[in-house]
Design a protein around this motif. Structure first.
Motif, short mmCIF file in Angstrom:
data_model
loop_
_atom_site.label_atom_id
_atom_site.label_comp_id
_atom_site.label_asym_id
_atom_site.label_seq_id
_atom_site.Cartn_x
_atom_site.Cartn_y
_atom_site.Cartn_z
N ARG A 64 59.07 38.82 79.43
CA ARG A 64 58.36 37.84 78.61
C ARG A 64 58.05 36.62 79.45
NH1 ARG A 64 56.61 34.97 74.78
NH2 ARG A 64 57.57 33.08 73.97
N VAL A 65 56.91 36.00 79.18
CA VAL A 65 56.50 34.78 79.88
C VAL A 65 56.60 33.61 78.90
CG1 VAL A 65 54.64 33.62 81.12
CG2 VAL A 65 54.93 36.10 81.35
N ALA A 66 57.51 32.67 79.19
CA ALA A 66 57.76 31.56 78.27
C ALA A 66 56.84 30.38 78.52
CB ALA A 66 59.21 31.11 78.39
N ALA A 67 56.54 30.10 79.80
CA ALA A 67 55.73 28.93 80.14
C ALA A 67 54.96 29.20 81.42
CB ALA A 67 56.61 27.69 80.31
N ILE A 68 53.74 28.68 81.49
CA ILE A 68 52.94 28.78 82.70
C ILE A 68 52.29 27.43 82.97
CG2 ILE A 68 52.51 31.26 82.60
CD1 ILE A 68 49.83 30.72 81.31
N THR A 69 52.03 27.15 84.26
CA THR A 69 51.40 25.88 84.62
C THR A 69 50.31 26.11 85.65
OG1 THR A 69 52.64 25.14 86.59
CG2 THR A 69 53.73 24.90 84.44
N ALA A 70 49.36 25.20 85.68
CA ALA A 70 48.30 25.21 86.68
C ALA A 70 47.82 23.79 86.87
CB ALA A 70 47.16 26.12 86.24
N ASN A 71 46.92 23.61 87.83
CA ASN A 71 46.36 22.28 88.07
C ASN A 71 45.11 22.08 87.22
OD1 ASN A 71 45.73 19.76 89.16
ND2 ASN A 71 44.64 20.66 90.88
N SER A 72 44.04 22.79 87.53
CA SER A 72 42.78 22.53 86.82
C SER A 72 41.97 23.79 86.50
CB SER A 72 41.91 21.58 87.66
OG SER A 72 41.67 22.13 88.94
N ILE B 258 56.48 30.27 85.01
CA ILE B 258 55.79 30.30 86.30
C ILE B 258 55.12 28.96 86.54
CG2 ILE B 258 54.10 31.46 87.76
CD1 ILE B 258 54.30 33.89 85.94
N LEU B 259 55.56 28.27 87.56
CA LEU B 259 54.92 27.02 87.96
C LEU B 259 53.86 27.37 89.00
CD1 LEU B 259 58.09 24.75 88.42
CD2 LEU B 259 56.89 25.38 86.32
N GLY B 260 52.59 27.27 88.61
CA GLY B 260 51.51 27.68 89.49
C GLY B 260 51.03 29.08 89.18
N VAL C 291 50.89 24.25 80.75
CA VAL C 291 50.78 22.90 81.31
C VAL C 291 49.64 22.87 82.32
CG1 VAL C 291 51.91 21.17 82.78
CG2 VAL C 291 53.22 22.34 81.00
N MET C 292 48.80 21.85 82.22
CA MET C 292 47.78 21.57 83.23
C MET C 292 48.12 20.21 83.83
SD MET C 292 45.85 24.25 82.84
CE MET C 292 44.49 23.85 83.93
N THR C 293 48.34 20.14 85.13
CA THR C 293 48.68 18.85 85.72
C THR C 293 47.48 17.90 85.70
OG1 THR C 293 48.25 19.77 87.93
CG2 THR C 293 50.52 19.77 87.16
#
Length: 383
Positions: free
Chosen positions: A28-36, A7-9, A54-56
């Motif tokens: 299953r959730v393999a990867a997640i991203t957010a800003n801050s 999930i990107l975001g 991932v945090m941008t």
């Protein structure tokens, strides 16, 4: 059917609802991203245990690393790391729920890895729709829309043998919080006024886009790209109740519509389970209790963003990237209370007038047009 997602975001409205759907479906959730949003990200990591977070925002990434030192989740920082989340080898589906142009490069990266794209980032197709759809064709990648309107059209087209059978796509529009007001009446509308959407709970940027009707303009462009139809065969109609999510009119006069409660979990779930449908605990639409359904023509004099979006779509090339970049920057300034509500379309119009359109753009041309449009918005001086 999806088994594992990235999930990107993940901390935004769509991302949080996607995690709820994933939990209901046992994905299953393999990867997640957010800003801050470090605290919310930490909660998500501890609950869903992804391999990658991932945090941008680089400082937020360093904070998250410290917080998650006792876990097996790898933490990365920076915008480039979004691509690593998008191509994570465990994920078969990538949910692109980030807002804005930031979603373009990771979406292209996921397409090249033949991931299913659950597309909730409309700016990707608005700015670089031809490049993205050509890449999807080249790599044989599925793009399943998550926006409620495009999901509705996607569902209505399941029995369509040939796109030549389509007369029009009809995207429905709630009209936002300012339906019925004139342009002059909108002059003094505040951030708080614009964020009071009558039907949907969404992130701040898309809520402002709904208030200006730019969101519908962007969706018209997105629909043209997704379904490879000319502008004259894609239209918008105001439907205040948000029960009919969109319609397809066929050349024989038949109109198919997808109806449902205003709940984003429905299109998210369908993007995860397509071509199947899974049981849902969500309350279904009760036709005997829903309000009367009404439809109206959008007012493009009061809401010029919709008109400018159609003009950019007709012009083609980098015009849509200029439109989108200018809009993102103008909305940011409005949310920071640095400009007024009607200054959003004024600054977009100024950027459109100032930035040269490239007719056959490369990815670099699109990114350059986006940057130039943002500069034009920032440099605009009220007459």
């Amino acid at each position: 059917m999806t088994n594992t997602i990235s999930i990107l975001g993940s901390t935004g409205s769509i991302g949080r609802q996607t995690l709820k759907v994933a939990e209901e479906l046992g994905l299953r959730v393999a990867a997640i991203t957010a800003n801050s949003s470090v605290e919310r990200m930490e909660e998500q990591v501890r609950k869903f245990r992804p391999a990658l977070a991932v945090m941008t925002d680089e400082k937020a990434a360093e904070d998250l690393k410290v917080r998650l030192a006792d876990t097996n989740t790898r933490v990365l920082g920076g915008f480039e790391a979004l691509c690593e989340a998008a191509v994570h080898p465990e994920a078969d589906t990538v949910v692109t729920a980030v807002v804005g142009m930031v979603g373009l490069k990771p979406t292209l990266a996921a397409i090249r890895e033949k991931k299913r794209i659950a597309l909730a980032n409309k700016e990707t197709l608005v700015c670089a729709g031809e490049l993205v759809m050509d890449a999807a064709d080249t790599w044989g990648t599925e793009i399943i829309p998550v926006d409620s309107e495009h999901s509705a059209i996607f569902q209505c087209l399941q029995g369509c043998r040939d796109r030549s059978e389509i007369r029009r796509l009809l995207l429905t529009c709630s009209g936002g919080p300012f339906f019925g007001k004139s342009f002059d009446e909108l002059e003094n509308m505040t951030r708080e006024d614009a964020l009071r959407h009558p039907n949907w709970t969404m992130g701040a940027k898309i809520t402002i886009d709904s208030a200006t009707l730019m969101n519908k303009g962007l969706e018209i462009i997105e629909a043209m790209r997704l379904y490879r139809l000319p502008l004259e065969r894609v239209d918008a109609i105001v439907h205040r109740q948000s029960i009919v999510h969109s319609m397809v009119e066929f050349k024989d006069g038949a109109v198919l519509a997808q109806l449902g409660t205003p709940d984003m979990r429905l299109p998210i779930r369908y993007a995860m389970t397509y071509p199947l449908r899974a049981e849902s605990a969500a309350e279904p639409l009760d036709l005997l209790r829903c309000p009367p359904l009404s439809f109206a023509q959008p007012d493009m004099d009061a809401f010029p963003c919709l008109r400018m979006a159609r003009e950019a779509a007709e012009e083609g090339g980098t015009a849509c990237a200029i439109l989108n970049g200018a809009n993102e920057e103008a909305v940011r300034l409005f949310l920071e209370k640095r400009i007024g509500f009607n200054d959003i379309p004024r600054r977009i119009a100024a950027a459109r007038a100032l930035v040269t359109v490239e007719k056959t753009p490369s990815l670099e041309d699109i990114l350059a047009a986006d940057a130039a449009a943002r500069r034009a918005v920032l440099e605009y001086q009220n007459p």
